[in-house]
Design a protein around this motif. Structure first.
Motif, PDB file in Angstrom:
ATOM      1  N   THR A   1       0.848  -1.189   0.000  1.00 16.65           N
ATOM      2  CA  THR A   1       0.000   0.000   0.000  1.00 16.65           C
ATOM      3  C   THR A   1       0.886   1.243   0.000  1.00 16.65           C
ATOM      4  N   ALA A   2       0.242   2.407  -0.082  1.00 16.03           N
ATOM      5  CA  ALA A   2       0.995   3.661  -0.098  1.00 16.03           C
ATOM      6  C   ALA A   2       1.776   3.866   1.191  1.00 16.03           C
ATOM      7  N   SER A   3       1.297   3.286   2.289  1.00 16.94           N
ATOM      8  CA  SER A   3       1.962   3.460   3.584  1.00 16.94           C
ATOM      9  C   SER A   3       2.878   2.295   3.940  1.00 16.94           C
ATOM     10  N   GLY A   4       3.040   1.345   3.027  1.00 17.90           N
ATOM     11  CA  GLY A   4       3.916   0.206   3.293  1.00 17.90           C
ATOM     12  C   GLY A   4       3.229  -1.109   2.992  1.00 17.90           C
ATOM     13  N   VAL A   5       3.721  -2.167   3.609  1.00 17.41           N
ATOM     14  CA  VAL A   5       3.171  -3.504   3.388  1.00 17.41           C
ATOM     15  C   VAL A   5       2.178  -3.829   4.496  1.00 17.41           C
ATOM     16  N   SER A   6       0.980  -4.255   4.100  1.00 13.43           N
ATOM     17  CA  SER A   6      -0.065  -4.599   5.061  1.00 13.43           C
ATOM     18  C   SER A   6      -0.458  -6.060   4.900  1.00 13.43           C
ATOM     19  N   ARG A   7      -1.085  -6.584   5.930  1.00  8.08           N
ATOM     20  CA  ARG A   7      -1.590  -7.949   5.859  1.00  8.08           C
ATOM     21  C   ARG A   7      -2.946  -7.949   5.170  1.00  8.08           C
ATOM     22  N   GLY A   8      -3.149  -8.939   4.330  1.00 12.53           N
ATOM     23  CA  GLY A   8      -4.422  -9.056   3.645  1.00 12.53           C
ATOM     24  C   GLY A   8      -4.890 -10.494   3.612  1.00 12.53           C
ATOM     25  N   PHE A   9      -6.102 -10.684   3.100  1.00 18.34           N
ATOM     26  CA  PHE A   9      -6.699 -12.015   3.024  1.00 18.34           C
ATOM     27  C   PHE A   9      -7.238 -12.219   1.608  1.00 18.34           C
ATOM     28  N   ALA A  10      -6.864 -13.325   0.994  1.00 17.58           N
ATOM     29  CA  ALA A  10      -7.302 -13.626  -0.377  1.00 17.58           C
ATOM     30  C   ALA A  10      -8.666 -14.302  -0.339  1.00 17.58           C
ATOM     31  N   VAL A  11      -9.645 -13.688  -0.985  1.00 19.77           N
ATOM     32  CA  VAL A  11     -11.005 -14.227  -1.012  1.00 19.77           C
ATOM     33  C   VAL A  11     -11.500 -14.266  -2.456  1.00 19.77           C
ATOM     34  N   LYS A  12     -12.648 -14.893  -2.655  1.00 21.14           N
ATOM     35  CA  LYS A  12     -13.320 -14.860  -3.949  1.00 21.14           C
ATOM     36  C   LYS A  12     -14.740 -14.355  -3.749  1.00 21.14           C
ATOM     37  N   LEU A  13     -15.139 -13.448  -4.627  1.00 21.95           N
ATOM     38  CA  LEU A  13     -16.480 -12.879  -4.568  1.00 21.95           C
ATOM     39  C   LEU A  13     -17.396 -13.719  -5.449  1.00 21.95           C
ATOM     40  N   ASP A  14     -18.439 -14.270  -4.861  1.00 28.04           N
ATOM     41  CA  ASP A  14     -19.339 -15.140  -5.626  1.00 28.04           C
ATOM     42  C   ASP A  14     -19.928 -14.410  -6.830  1.00 28.04           C
ATOM     43  N   LYS A  15     -20.309 -13.147  -6.619  1.00 26.58           N
ATOM     44  CA  LYS A  15     -20.902 -12.376  -7.719  1.00 26.58           C
ATOM     45  C   LYS A  15     -20.555 -10.905  -7.557  1.00 26.58           C
ATOM     46  N   LEU A  16     -20.088 -10.302  -8.640  1.00 27.11           N
ATOM     47  CA  LEU A  16     -19.801  -8.866  -8.653  1.00 27.11           C
ATOM     48  C   LEU A  16     -20.452  -8.284  -9.901  1.00 27.11           C
ATOM     49  N   ALA A  17     -21.265  -7.250  -9.703  1.00 27.19           N
ATOM     50  CA  ALA A  17     -21.979  -6.644 -10.824  1.00 27.19           C
ATOM     51  C   ALA A  17     -21.782  -5.140 -10.815  1.00 27.19           C
ATOM     52  N   VAL A  18     -21.492  -4.596 -11.996  1.00 32.43           N
ATOM     53  CA  VAL A  18     -21.446  -3.149 -12.211  1.00 32.43           C
ATOM     54  C   VAL A  18     -22.463  -2.860 -13.304  1.00 32.43           C
ATOM     55  N   GLY A  19     -23.552  -2.191 -12.944  1.00 35.34           N
ATOM     56  CA  GLY A  19     -24.630  -2.023 -13.908  1.00 35.34           C
ATOM     57  C   GLY A  19     -25.136  -3.389 -14.342  1.00 35.34           C
ATOM     58  N   GLY A  20     -25.234  -3.592 -15.653  1.00 34.50           N
ATOM     59  CA  GLY A  20     -25.687  -4.883 -16.169  1.00 34.50           C
ATOM     60  C   GLY A  20     -24.572  -5.877 -16.411  1.00 34.50           C
ATOM     61  N   ILE A  21     -23.321  -5.503 -16.085  1.00 29.79           N
ATOM     62  CA  ILE A  21     -22.177  -6.399 -16.279  1.00 29.79           C
ATOM     63  C   ILE A  21     -21.977  -7.207 -15.008  1.00 29.79           C
ATOM     64  N   GLU A  22     -22.136  -8.501 -15.105  1.00 30.03           N
ATOM     65  CA  GLU A  22     -22.061  -9.371 -13.933  1.00 30.03           C
ATOM     66  C   GLU A  22     -21.045 -10.482 -14.169  1.00 30.03           C
TER      67      GLU A  22
END
Length: 210
Positions: free
Chosen positions: A148-169
């Motif tokens: 990140t901009a402030s250095g290295v942070s801990r994160g968690f890798a996940v998967k999103l079952d569904k992501l939609a922007v407008g009609g794009i899913e």
């Protein structure tokens, strides 16, 4: 009757002759193996097939091809033409704000949130607060390091079952949950954007996909 039969045959022949078909037979870095009406040719970026298709860009996953007056995003064995109509494309148009950002509302697993388009982010990224608000469980997810901009942070890798922007899913989108309050707005990164066509003209960005 013979005259009518001859006319019918000629009409069928004319229809067949006027029908055109393009198939992607191979995808490579900066080149596409295109077949148009049975004629195969390796076409490099910036060049055209004798059948009238121009390759705008190409990699091993997809190619941008200009054909019959339209720009198409084509994957391997994708078939287009007068005999094979493409599915209707969904389109989302975004206006750049005063901070030079493209912001949009999106739906993650059916819940709404605000996001900013970030082509520099390899994955969709959100803070732990966002994840809790969206009902995303990450406690048992694999731990990863996030720059990140402030250095290295801990994160968690996940998967999103569904992501939609407008009609794009799209489904099963890789994402990261950053431990803490960063980012302040969800980053709509390349793990989603790689599935859409993205065009920017002036202060307008257009996302489109079948």
């Amino acid at each position: 009757m013979k005259q009518l039969a001859i006319i019918a045959v000629l009409m069928v022949a004319a229809t067949t002759a006027s029908a055109s078909e393009l198939i992607v037979r191979g995808l490579f870095k900066n080149a596409v193996l295109l077949e148009i009406n049975g004629q195969q040719q390796l076409v490099r970026t910036g060049s055209s097939h004798p059948g009238g298709a121009k390759v705008l860009s190409a990699n091993s996953r997809f190619a941008q091809v200009r054909y019959q007056g339209k720009t198409h995003r084509l994957t391997l064995n994708k078939r287009i033409g007068t005999l094979y109509a493409e599915s209707e494309r969904q389109e989302v148009v975004l206006q750049r704000n005063s901070n030079r950002e493209y912001r949009t509302r999106l739906q993650i697993n059916g819940r709404s949130a605000e996001a900013v388009v970030d082509t520099g982010a390899t994955k969709v990224a959100m803070s732990a607060r966002h994840a809790r608000q969206l009902g995303i469980r990450y406690d048992d997810a694999p731990v990863v390091s996030i720059a990140t901009a402030s250095g290295v942070s801990r994160g968690f890798a996940v998967k999103l079952d569904k992501l939609a922007v407008g009609g794009i899913e799209r489904h099963h989108i890789p994402a990261v949950v950053v431990d803490g309050e960063y980012p302040h707005v969800i980053l709509l990164g390349m793990s989603f954007l790689e599935h859409v066509d993205l065009q920017e003209r002036g202060s307008i960005m257009t996302l489109s996909a079948p």
